[in-house]
Write a protein that holds these residues in place. Sequence first.
Motif, PDB file in Angstrom:
ATOM      1  N   CYS A  46     -18.302  18.787 -21.943  1.00 38.60           N
ATOM      2  CA  CYS A  46     -18.795  19.551 -23.085  1.00 38.60           C
ATOM      3  C   CYS A  46     -19.351  18.637 -24.173  1.00 38.60           C
ATOM      4  O   CYS A  46     -20.312  19.003 -24.882  1.00 38.60           O
ATOM      5  N   ASN A  47     -18.790  17.431 -24.289  1.00 48.38           N
ATOM      6  CA  ASN A  47     -19.304  16.490 -25.289  1.00 48.38           C
ATOM      7  C   ASN A  47     -20.661  15.929 -24.867  1.00 48.38           C
ATOM      8  O   ASN A  47     -21.553  15.735 -25.706  1.00 48.38           O
ATOM      9  N   GLN A  75     -23.169  18.735 -25.480  1.00 49.21           N
ATOM     10  CA  GLN A  75     -23.483  18.908 -26.909  1.00 49.21           C
ATOM     11  C   GLN A  75     -24.406  17.790 -27.396  1.00 49.21           C
ATOM     12  O   GLN A  75     -25.356  18.038 -28.145  1.00 49.21           O
ATOM     13  N   GLU A  76     -24.153  16.577 -26.948  1.00 47.71           N
ATOM     14  CA  GLU A  76     -24.984  15.442 -27.361  1.00 47.71           C
ATOM     15  C   GLU A  76     -26.423  15.608 -26.889  1.00 47.71           C
ATOM     16  O   GLU A  76     -27.363  15.144 -27.552  1.00 47.71           O
ATOM     17  N   ASN A  77     -26.611  16.302 -25.762  1.00 44.06           N
ATOM     18  CA  ASN A  77     -27.955  16.479 -25.204  1.00 44.06           C
ATOM     19  C   ASN A  77     -28.519  17.873 -25.470  1.00 44.06           C
ATOM     20  O   ASN A  77     -29.557  18.230 -24.900  1.00 44.06           O
ATOM     21  N   ASP A  78     -27.815  18.643 -26.327  1.00 48.05           N
ATOM     22  CA  ASP A  78     -28.274  19.972 -26.721  1.00 48.05           C
ATOM     23  C   ASP A  78     -28.553  20.845 -25.500  1.00 48.05           C
ATOM     24  O   ASP A  78     -29.628  21.423 -25.328  1.00 48.05           O
ATOM     25  N   GLU A  79     -27.528  20.916 -24.619  1.00 46.98           N
ATOM     26  CA  GLU A  79     -27.667  21.722 -23.410  1.00 46.98           C
ATOM     27  C   GLU A  79     -26.317  22.324 -23.050  1.00 46.98           C
ATOM     28  O   GLU A  79     -25.274  21.926 -23.595  1.00 46.98           O
ATOM     29  N   ARG A  80     -26.321  23.262 -22.157  1.00 46.02           N
ATOM     30  CA  ARG A  80     -25.091  23.863 -21.667  1.00 46.02           C
ATOM     31  C   ARG A  80     -24.432  22.911 -20.654  1.00 46.02           C
ATOM     32  O   ARG A  80     -25.122  22.114 -20.002  1.00 46.02           O
ATOM     33  N   GLU A 108     -26.066  22.953 -17.346  1.00 43.43           N
ATOM     34  CA  GLU A 108     -27.354  22.249 -17.352  1.00 43.43           C
ATOM     35  C   GLU A 108     -27.138  20.746 -17.222  1.00 43.43           C
ATOM     36  O   GLU A 108     -27.916  20.059 -16.544  1.00 43.43           O
ATOM     37  N   THR A 109     -26.087  20.240 -17.854  1.00 40.91           N
ATOM     38  CA  THR A 109     -25.772  18.815 -17.747  1.00 40.91           C
ATOM     39  C   THR A 109     -25.455  18.443 -16.302  1.00 40.91           C
ATOM     40  O   THR A 109     -25.904  17.417 -15.790  1.00 40.91           O
TER      41      THR A 109
END
Length: 565
Positions: A390-391, A394-399, A402-403
């Motif tokens: 989740c971190n 968040q850092e990559n502005d994605e779900r 998606e990561t």
Amino acid sequence: MVHDLIIRNGTVIDGTGKPGFKADVAINGERITTVGDASEAAYQTIDATGKLVTPGFIDTHTHMDAQFMWDPLGTPTCWHGITTLVLGSCGVSFAPVKQSDHMVLAKVLESVEGIPAESIMSSLRWNWETFGEYYDALDACPKGVNVCGMIGHAATRYHAMGEESLKRDRNPTPDEIKTMQAAIDEAMEAGALGFSTSRTLTHKTSEGIPIPGTFAHLDELVALAQAIGRHNKGIFQWAPGFGEYENYPTTEYPETRKEIHRIAEVNRQSGCPVIFSAFTHEAVPTIQTLYLGWLDEERANGAQARPMVSSRVNTVMVGLCNWMPIRDASAWRALYSLPYPERLSAIQDEKTRVQLLDIPSESDERLGKMLYRFGPMECEYVRKPENLLCNIAQENDERPIETIVRLFCETGGRQLFAFATNNHNLAHVEEVVRYRDTLLGLGDAGAHVNAICDASLSTHALTYWHDERQLFSLEETIRRLTSDGAEAFGIPERGLLKPGYYADVNVIDADNLRMEIPEFVYDLPVGAGRWTQRAQGYDYTLVNGKVVVENDNHTGRLVGKLIRI
């Protein structure tokens, strides 16, 4: 005198815990003949200048009971300096067994330890009924490492009681106790190390029923331990269910207190030493403090019992290669129905990627809080916030989902993710590791093969607890990996570099010792997959005087023995 082999000029860490010293190690046949100045000639010489020379490591908790029937090298343990393995852990063994019950035991190992029953049934000859006959069959198998084992409660109880052994409230009759004791007698006379039992509710049959022996009463456990004790050798290995039987909420854990007392009573009434698995869990953060304190009380009253701990986070690894904990999305189910090479191609398709992103928001959130990035370049078992999914998302502005898909694509499918099943908090693990007489073990080699690969416990102990954390001296770490296990399990003439002992030896490049990223391979019988893991830094590993690993690669020599005590 000309020696067969001399390891020259190394720093000898002999397994006793004493400070290391410069010395040669001379070997003739299967035995060490000199530890000191070996000035004589040798047919073969290994230059160990700048290297550590240690006893071969002993893995005291494995589930490779069937694996040697198809994998004589004993991978992946052989790549981590392990020269002796203990089989038959957690109450699970392949004998005694009636001809009609072969699939029953195969299914038990499949459900408890994640080894496909189809692989087992296609590879085992089942030319045994008693444990001694199983030992003979294992003895006949070529092996790259030494093996020894215990007779398991599940097999012993099922052999004596049939399906009745699975019933929670069904106690064995006096005649059934005698039948189980006779099976243990036969095993001990054949050279077994002892007996193992499982009382954790997580060990279940394929029908979801706890395996035979889980709910055994104290009188049954004592009777079986007495069958071991009268041989004046052997141990009782115990997989407890600490924290599983409590009436929550609680902070006192009365059922765990009873289990520690039960362990102590089995020892006191039989004279048989007990070694029990000691896990920690984030859901019960104080339980290890309590059970170690209760163990102190029982030991003060004469109990001979020791904990054994896996000294790192128990790590389940998932990825494109094996599976992902996403069960509520048809696109993911379809993806994993494909052979692995086709999954790699599928994720390159934009339409497929869009479908993979379509999962419920609650599943997305769960994945983000559950999974940590693992690899693909560095093998890091410490869970760090920057690797929490989740971190990263968040850092990559994605779900989070998606990561996952993005990293699969960017790494050509090599990106792995991990989550913990127990030992989540290393401070809790350290508390158990520091406890006096705790055995380093529970690598579970050969178990849960599609999910975990903790068989590198020896390499991890050296690189993390000694080198990185400096919790133990080098000498103490080596002692815990060698003579400590040999003495606890009664394995003779192993675990020390000492004249007269078997020449199980490691030559280690400590400056370059490290674990490689685990690899998922499809090499089980009938094409099933498993995790395996190699290491770097093991210049040489010798088993019974012969080089079996050289420069981190196996030589193919199969010189291991079945050890009978």
